[in-house]
Design a protein around this motif. Structure first.
Motif, PDB file in Angstrom:
ATOM      1  N   PHE A  29       0.808  -1.221   0.000  1.00 42.02           N
ATOM      2  CA  PHE A  29       0.000   0.000   0.000  1.00 42.02           C
ATOM      3  C   PHE A  29       0.849   1.283   0.000  1.00 42.02           C
ATOM      4  O   PHE A  29       0.419   2.319  -0.494  1.00 42.02           O
ATOM      5  N   TYR A  30       2.077   1.189   0.567  1.00 47.90           N
ATOM      6  CA  TYR A  30       2.970   2.356   0.614  1.00 47.90           C
ATOM      7  C   TYR A  30       4.360   1.932   0.109  1.00 47.90           C
ATOM      8  O   TYR A  30       5.309   1.785   0.890  1.00 47.90           O
ATOM      9  N   PRO A  31       4.498   1.693  -1.201  1.00 49.61           N
ATOM     10  CA  PRO A  31       5.727   1.096  -1.743  1.00 49.61           C
ATOM     11  C   PRO A  31       6.972   1.991  -1.741  1.00 49.61           C
ATOM     12  O   PRO A  31       8.090   1.471  -1.676  1.00 49.61           O
ATOM     13  N   ALA A  32       6.803   3.300  -1.794  1.00 50.84           N
ATOM     14  CA  ALA A  32       7.950   4.201  -2.006  1.00 50.84           C
ATOM     15  C   ALA A  32       9.125   3.986  -1.043  1.00 50.84           C
ATOM     16  O   ALA A  32      10.277   3.906  -1.489  1.00 50.84           O
ATOM     17  N   PRO A  33       8.906   3.887   0.277  1.00 48.37           N
ATOM     18  CA  PRO A  33      10.054   3.745   1.192  1.00 48.37           C
ATOM     19  C   PRO A  33      10.818   2.422   1.028  1.00 48.37           C
ATOM     20  O   PRO A  33      11.983   2.337   1.416  1.00 48.37           O
ATOM     21  N   PHE A  34      10.175   1.419   0.448  1.00 54.64           N
ATOM     22  CA  PHE A  34      10.793   0.096   0.359  1.00 54.64           C
ATOM     23  C   PHE A  34      11.524  -0.145  -0.960  1.00 54.64           C
ATOM     24  O   PHE A  34      12.370  -1.031  -1.045  1.00 54.64           O
ATOM     25  N   VAL A 212       7.782  -6.763  -3.034  1.00 54.25           N
ATOM     26  CA  VAL A 212       6.356  -6.395  -3.070  1.00 54.25           C
ATOM     27  C   VAL A 212       6.202  -4.947  -3.534  1.00 54.25           C
ATOM     28  O   VAL A 212       5.355  -4.636  -4.379  1.00 54.25           O
ATOM     29  N   ALA A 213       7.031  -4.056  -2.997  1.00 56.99           N
ATOM     30  CA  ALA A 213       6.954  -2.635  -3.363  1.00 56.99           C
ATOM     31  C   ALA A 213       7.251  -2.416  -4.848  1.00 56.99           C
ATOM     32  O   ALA A 213       6.574  -1.636  -5.520  1.00 56.99           O
ATOM     33  N   LEU A 214       8.259  -3.119  -5.360  1.00 60.90           N
ATOM     34  CA  LEU A 214       8.649  -2.955  -6.762  1.00 60.90           C
ATOM     35  C   LEU A 214       7.596  -3.507  -7.728  1.00 60.90           C
ATOM     36  O   LEU A 214       7.562  -3.122  -8.898  1.00 60.90           O
ATOM     37  N   ASN A 215       6.757  -4.436  -7.227  1.00 57.92           N
ATOM     38  CA  ASN A 215       5.785  -5.085  -8.104  1.00 57.92           C
ATOM     39  C   ASN A 215       4.346  -4.904  -7.635  1.00 57.92           C
ATOM     40  O   ASN A 215       3.468  -5.688  -8.010  1.00 57.92           O
ATOM     41  N   ALA A 216       4.103  -3.875  -6.820  1.00 58.75           N
ATOM     42  CA  ALA A 216       2.772  -3.700  -6.210  1.00 58.75           C
ATOM     43  C   ALA A 216       1.653  -3.632  -7.251  1.00 58.75           C
ATOM     44  O   ALA A 216       0.616  -4.291  -7.098  1.00 58.75           O
ATOM     45  N   SER A 217       1.862  -2.878  -8.305  1.00 56.85           N
ATOM     46  CA  SER A 217       0.803  -2.723  -9.315  1.00 56.85           C
ATOM     47  C   SER A 217       0.535  -4.034 -10.046  1.00 56.85           C
ATOM     48  O   SER A 217      -0.616  -4.381 -10.338  1.00 56.85           O
ATOM     49  N   LYS A 218       1.604  -4.787 -10.343  1.00 50.30           N
ATOM     50  CA  LYS A 218       1.440  -6.063 -11.039  1.00 50.30           C
ATOM     51  C   LYS A 218       0.784  -7.103 -10.125  1.00 50.30           C
ATOM     52  O   LYS A 218      -0.035  -7.913 -10.573  1.00 50.30           O
ATOM     53  N   MET A 219       1.140  -7.077  -8.843  1.00 47.32           N
ATOM     54  CA  MET A 219       0.563  -8.028  -7.890  1.00 47.32           C
ATOM     55  C   MET A 219      -0.935  -7.828  -7.767  1.00 47.32           C
ATOM     56  O   MET A 219      -1.694  -8.786  -7.598  1.00 47.32           O
TER      57      MET A 219
END
Length: 321
Positions: A29-34, A212-219
């Motif tokens: 939900f908050y990918p930027a920091p990761f 997860v952060a790098l692929n959040a939209s695809k997941m």
């Protein structure tokens, strides 16, 4: 101070699955920091492998000489069953090439570091589990790239040589360094190994959160099929692991060890290799597997651990009164 660190380490390790799920959800939900963690994944995994090496010694390889058949079966079934299961699941579900390659890579990597702990909890043959894990890891630089190339070469461009070199740097050298340190300074290492597992858990969580952060939209668009693929892969591994041991005449304790050696994946290595050499989407099966395999593995280990093995029952029956 050391006692507090040990208690903290135990707390972190005891609730590993919770931390993985929680941090992965936050990263989704908050990918930027990761996302920035992604560029350091291979280094983090190298430290995890160093920690694994610190817990190993030459004694862990003794069973290769005293029980070569058991060790051979464990290694043979590991590198035969799981790559084929990964390939079969990918074809059956019609996964896109990058995701399919990630499934095959997941199966082609060595057994996961949690297999030994789960074997112990399940009242399995822990010595066999440790030896098979060690041999699987040592053989990975050669077997993983070429099994992967054989099964996934038509799915996605692969540089097997670069893959081999990366596994040597990420796995073989850190593990060997840990073993040497354990031999040269056993007292220091004995103190370190009380907190090393917690460090490994923190780094695993960081790796998974980054993926997860790098692929959040695809997941978000393929969560259902990805979850199904990983569950099928893991369930087939655990089931085939147990019955392959039984098929070659292993005792129940040995079969339980082989179950976890085959069903538990080194998903961290899968993620690191996928991000370095494949499409980022290929890292998703490894990321999801980290969460799922500890849920399924711990449930199976607890079930077995709460009931006596048939071998133990036979011993009790034959024991003189």
């Amino acid at each position: 101070m050391m006692k507090y660190l040990e208690k903290l380490a135990q707390f972190i390790c005891r609730h590993m699955t919770l931390w993985v799920v929680l941090c992965s959800a936050i990263a989704f939900f908050y990918p930027a920091p990761f996302k920035p963690i992604g560029k350091y994944i291979s280094y983090l995994l190298g430290i995890i492998m160093l920690g694994m090496g610190l817990t190993m010694s030459l004694e862990d390889f003794r069973l290769v000489l005293t029980r070569p058949k058991d060790v051979f079966y464990g290694v043979f079934f590991r590198y035969l069953i799981m790559p084929l299961v990964g390939f079969g699941v990918a074809k059956m579900l019609g996964l896109p090439p990058a995701l399919a390659a990630g499934m095959v890579l997941l199966g082609a990597c060595p057994s996961g570091t949690g297999s030994n702990v789960l074997t112990f909890i399940a009242k399995g043959d822990t010595a066999l589990s440790v030896t098979v894990s060690s041999v699987n890891t040592i053989l990975a630089p050669v077997l993983t790239p070429y099994i992967f190339l054989l099964l996934a070469g038509s799915m996605i461009p692969i540089d097997a040589g670069a893959l081999l070199l990366d596994i040597v740097w990420i796995v073989l050298i850190p593990v060997a360094s840990g073993v040497v340190l354990n031999m040269l300074a056993p007292r220091l290492v004995a103190k370190l190994t009380k907190v090393v597992p917690a460090v490994s858990v923190v780094f695993i969580i960081a790796i998974m959160s980054s993926v997860v952060a790098l692929n959040a939209s695809k997941m978000a668009t393929m969560a259902l099929v990805l979850g199904l693929a990983v569950m099928l892969h893991n369930s087939a591994g655990l089931l085939l692991g147990y019955y392959s041991g039984k098929m070659v005449g292993m005792s129940d304790k040995k079969s339980r060890a082989i179950t976890f050696e085959i069903g538990m994946e080194n998903s961290g290595l899968t993620v690191a290799l996928a991000l370095a050499h494949l499409d980022p989407m290929a890292a998703l099966p490894g990321a999801v597997m980290t969460v799922w395999e500890y849920l399924s593995g711990s449930m199976l280990a607890s079930y077995w651990g709460n009931k006596p093995t048939p071998d133990a029952e036979i011993t009790l029956v034959n024991e003189p009164v």
